[in-house]
Write an enzyme that holds these catalytic residues in place. Structure first.
Site, mmCIF file in Angstrom:
data_model
loop_
_atom_site.group_PDB
_atom_site.id
_atom_site.type_symbol
_atom_site.label_atom_id
_atom_site.label_comp_id
_atom_site.label_asym_id
_atom_site.label_seq_id
_atom_site.Cartn_x
_atom_site.Cartn_y
_atom_site.Cartn_z
ATOM 1 N N ASP A 120 73.429 92.496 112.056
ATOM 2 C CA ASP A 120 73.385 92.972 110.676
ATOM 3 C C ASP A 120 71.956 93.278 110.242
ATOM 4 O OD1 ASP A 120 74.429 93.756 108.321
ATOM 5 O OD2 ASP A 120 74.955 91.760 107.607
ATOM 6 N N GLU A 148 68.798 97.847 116.688
ATOM 7 C CA GLU A 148 68.882 97.300 115.346
ATOM 8 C C GLU A 148 67.607 96.511 115.058
ATOM 9 O OE1 GLU A 148 71.653 98.370 114.075
ATOM 10 O OE2 GLU A 148 72.090 97.139 112.311
ATOM 11 N N TYR A 173 70.100 98.711 122.100
ATOM 12 C CA TYR A 173 71.376 98.766 122.797
ATOM 13 C C TYR A 173 71.781 100.148 123.296
ATOM 14 C CZ TYR A 173 72.628 99.920 117.986
ATOM 15 O OH TYR A 173 72.653 100.473 116.745
ATOM 16 N N CYS A 195 80.237 80.567 68.430
ATOM 17 C CA CYS A 195 80.377 80.585 66.972
ATOM 18 C C CYS A 195 81.519 79.718 66.465
ATOM 19 C CB CYS A 195 80.551 82.016 66.477
ATOM 20 S SG CYS A 195 82.137 82.721 66.941
ATOM 21 N N CYS A 227 79.268 86.854 65.738
ATOM 22 C CA CYS A 227 79.125 85.766 66.714
ATOM 23 C C CYS A 227 77.737 85.839 67.361
ATOM 24 C CB CYS A 227 80.217 85.914 67.772
ATOM 25 S SG CYS A 227 79.982 84.873 69.201
HETATM 26 P P1 AMP Z 1 78.628 100.949 110.447
HETATM 27 O O1 AMP Z 1 77.316 101.022 109.725
HETATM 28 O O2 AMP Z 1 79.543 99.933 109.928
HETATM 29 O O3 AMP Z 1 79.254 102.307 110.634
HETATM 30 O O4 AMP Z 1 78.295 100.421 111.903
HETATM 31 C C1 AMP Z 1 77.483 101.173 112.738
HETATM 32 C C2 AMP Z 1 76.153 100.501 112.851
HETATM 33 O O5 AMP Z 1 76.250 99.275 113.523
HETATM 34 C C3 AMP Z 1 75.208 101.267 113.697
HETATM 35 O O6 AMP Z 1 74.570 102.278 112.955
HETATM 36 C C4 AMP Z 1 74.227 100.226 114.142
HETATM 37 O O7 AMP Z 1 73.147 100.188 113.239
HETATM 38 C C5 AMP Z 1 74.959 98.913 113.980
HETATM 39 N N1 AMP Z 1 75.025 98.087 115.166
HETATM 40 C C6 AMP Z 1 74.689 96.788 115.204
HETATM 41 N N2 AMP Z 1 74.831 96.274 116.439
HETATM 42 C C7 AMP Z 1 75.283 97.279 117.227
HETATM 43 C C8 AMP Z 1 75.616 97.369 118.615
HETATM 44 N N3 AMP Z 1 75.538 96.320 119.436
HETATM 45 N N4 AMP Z 1 76.029 98.565 119.069
HETATM 46 C C9 AMP Z 1 76.140 99.637 118.245
HETATM 47 N N5 AMP Z 1 75.823 99.606 116.932
HETATM 48 C C10 AMP Z 1 75.404 98.438 116.421
HETATM 49 ZN ZN ZN Z 2 82.007 83.798 68.998
#
Ligand code: AMP
Ligand code: ZN
Length: 652
Positions: free
Chosen positions: A111, A164, A216, A398, A418
């Protein structure tokens, strides 16, 4: 000397990798510092010989003036989502129709933010954000400050890779701790913190924040044959990859892995929001191809919103500006999606009744939209002798009888005078999207109201500095500052004023449309209902609410008073709206400006609503740094204050 330099760079990079990526440093911090200082001394003596992969490139505060757009040579794609096992099964069925023998690789869905890195002959040349997938922003200087990103590869390859960039939980905790101590607002979660950091113009701040990466994907043409070999290749080149991946032959395998990860998610040192399932074979991937926006060979399984158990200690009932009384639960504190949660909304009385929520209950809390904590339901097993919650009959502010209309889920105080309602209307009037009067928040409004100084919005404009000084807690400086912010707000374009009046159903968007059409508030006040209702994007409900409001004697009186106070009632258009972009902000100028005179810069900032101060403190919002900026700049960097340059000033 050259050899020693080489050796130092090689060793320091290796130690840094051990430290940041593998978490097992083989030397002490002190030893590292000593070697680092030795390298800095050598580089200072021989600036021409500084190696491109020297760790010294990663530190030092360069102040950027902004980010340029970057056209991706290979577009970045998003992923199709799956929220259930069924959706995964249908993904699998689609794949197997073409390739019955396909196998999968499951990776953690980190994330953070996707980044793209381009290397030429092994040297990092561009680092960019994803943007809309085809055009992102060039954030190379910032990404160079992220420890795990190699400045040079182990081999002189020309390659574009994807991954990421994220903020590990440990960095997140440290950064928020520092922000809290500095009196700054804390980041809501690691993802926001990472996003905020990558958009920093001060690369020194980026370096201090402790971001990390997992790579990745290879985006440029590759000779590798599978996703697992791609990860291997990235590893070999010196990138950090995530080793928590898993091969799966079937959806049963995939599901087992998802369950295992879901159970250990809390223990990971970083946030994940799901698992990405990819067809491992790259030739199959190519055959499967893409839909309009996502590959057919991958799917992202997203975890349901994070949930936790907490105990309801008590419930507060607060009256909003429209008289709606909202219940908020005080909880035993829990960690939820990266933040400590001790309050959660219970929405309204009907919700409490429907879910049978009682004080003392253990409940499931989650973050709606991952931001606002809410109570989902009661854990019935933990119910003992809690009593049905008492619903207030009288307004907590109030004391007047509360109403619960049949067609409404809410409880309402309909007393027009109020105190709680009046105070929250005043607060709304001063809020950011309305008149944007910095410093006029909940507690100051309460003081001014209690002191009898402000009873309606027109009173705000009758306040003198001397009045403020009679209120507890105000000093010369703070009184002057609030007074100034109030004066500045008089010049706002009128859609802010209209929105600030808090007329039912009239939000900030409708306000803008209305003023574009009627040019000023007085015309609008005269408008017929049909005329308003016929405007695109508005309608009967808004029209009725507006005409009812403006036909009241109170509203007409208010308009007269605002006009007398010289509050602008006209729509000033797009440009003028931006003319208040700095209102309420405290800006400090430091260093030498090349093109602008200091006094002109100051006047310009003030005309945009800024308050120009002489020294940097926690209260400073922006520091504009020219050349040779000294201690003020250092202090601003330490405090993590937004830093801008002369070009930025001119661009305003
Ligand atoms: P979403 O934003 O929900 O469409 O998910 C896609 C995003 O997941 C991609 O743009 C990547 O930034 C993220 N992501 C995180 N980990 C991975 C992973 N292991 N492989 C591919 N995408 C990933
Ligand atoms: Zn009140």
């Amino acid at each position: 000397m050259k050899n020693r330099m080489n050796e130092l760079v090689e060793r320091l990079n290796r130690y840094a990798k051990e430290y940041y990526e593998l978490d097992r440093p083989s030397i002490s911090d002190a030893e590292y510092d000593q070697l680092y200082r030795e390298l800095v001394a050598l580089e200072e003596a021989q600036p021409d010989a500084v190696l491109p992969n020297s760790p010294t490139h990663r530190v030092g505060g360069k102040i950027l003036s902004g980010f340029e757009k970057y056209q991706h040579e290979y577009p970045l794609f998003s992923l199709q989502d799956a929220f259930s096992r069924e959706e995964l099964e249908s993904f699998d069925a689609r794949v197997r129709k073409e390739f019955p023998q396909a196998t999968y690789i499951c990776e953690l869905k980190i994330d953070g933010l996707s980044i793209s890195l381009t290397y030429e002959n092994g040297h990092l040349v561009v680092g960019a954000t994803r943007g809309d997938g085809s055009v992102g922003e060039n954030i190379t200087e910032n990404l160079k400050r992220v420890q795990g990103i190699p400045l040079t590869l182990t081999r002189p390859e020309t390659i574009t890779v994807r991954g990421e960039c994220y903020m590990p939980r440990a960095s997140f905790a440290r950064v928020n701790q520092q922000r809290q101590e500095a009196g700054e607002s804390e980041f809501a979660n690691p993802r926001n913190a990472a996003a905020g950091t990558l958009r920093q113009l001060d690369t020194g701040v980026v370096a201090s924040r402790g971001l990390a990466t997992f790579l990745y994907q290879v985006a440029s043409p590759t000779t590798t044959d599978s996703q697992s070999h791609v990860l291997q290749h990235l590893d070999d080149l010196g990138f950090v990859t995530n080793h928590e991946y898993h091969f799966a032959q079937s959806m049963d395998d995939v599901w087992n892995f998802i369950e295992k990860i879901a159970a250990m998610r809390e223990e990971l040192p970083y946030d994940i929001d799901g698992v990405v399932i990819k067809v491992n074979d790259l030739a199959m991937q190519e055959e499967l191809g893409f839909t309009v926006k996502a590959p057919r060979w991958a799917v992202a399984y997203k975890f349901p919103a994070e949930e936790k158990q907490a105990e309801i200690l008590s419930v507060d009932w607060t009256v909003g500006r429209t008289g709606v009384v909202t219940p908020t639960a005080n909880l035993s504190p829990v960690q939820l999606a990266g933040t400590t949660v001790s309050r959660a909304t219970l929405h309204n009385v009907d919700y409490i009744a429907e879910k049978d929520i009682r004080i003392g209950d253990t409940v499931i809390v989650y973050k709606a939209g991952d931001i606002i904590p809410a109570v989902l339901r009661v854990v019935q097993d933990k119910r003992t002798d809690q009593e049905v919650m008492e619903i207030p009959q009288f307004c907590p502010s109030c004391g007047s009888q509360l109403l619960h209309y049949e067609d409404e889920v809410a409880l309402r105080c309909i007393n027009p005078i109020c105190s709680a309602q009046i105070m929250s209307r005043l607060e709304h009037f001063a809020s950011r999207d309305a008149m944007n009067i910095a410093g006029l928040g909940t507690s100051i409004v309460e003081k001014l109201f209690t002191a009898g100084l402000v009873k309606d919005v027109a009173d705000i404009y009758r306040l003198e500095e001397a009045d403020l000084l009679t209120v507890e807690g105000f000093q010369k400086k703070s009184a002057e500052k609030l007074y100034q912010a109030i004066q500045t707000s008089k010049g706002n374009s009128a859609e802010r004023l209209l929105f600030g009046l808090g007329i039912r159903h009239v939000g900030s968007k409708a306000s803008k449309i209305l003023l574009e059409k009627f040019s000023n508030l007085e015309n609008l006040a005269q408008a017929e209902m049909d005329e308003i209702a016929s405007i695109d994007g508005l309608g009967q409900v808004i029209a009725k609410s507006l005409t009812t409001f403006f036909s009241s004697a109170g509203a007409q009186q208010l308009l007269v008073e605002l006009k007398e106070a010289e509050v602008n009632l006209a729509y000033l258009g797009q440009v003028a709206v931006e003319g208040t972009i700095l209102s309420g902000k405290t800006v400090v100028l430091t260093g030498k400006l090349e093109r602008l005179k200091r006094s002109d810069a100051k006047a310009k900032l003030e005309s945009l609503g800024a308050n120009v101060a002489g020294s940097v403190s926690k209260k400073t919002d922006i520091v504009v740094a020219g050349t040779d900026a000294g201690s003020k700049l250092t202090k601003a960097q330490e405090l993590g204050i937004e830093i801008q340059d002369e070009a930025w000033l001119e661009s305003l």
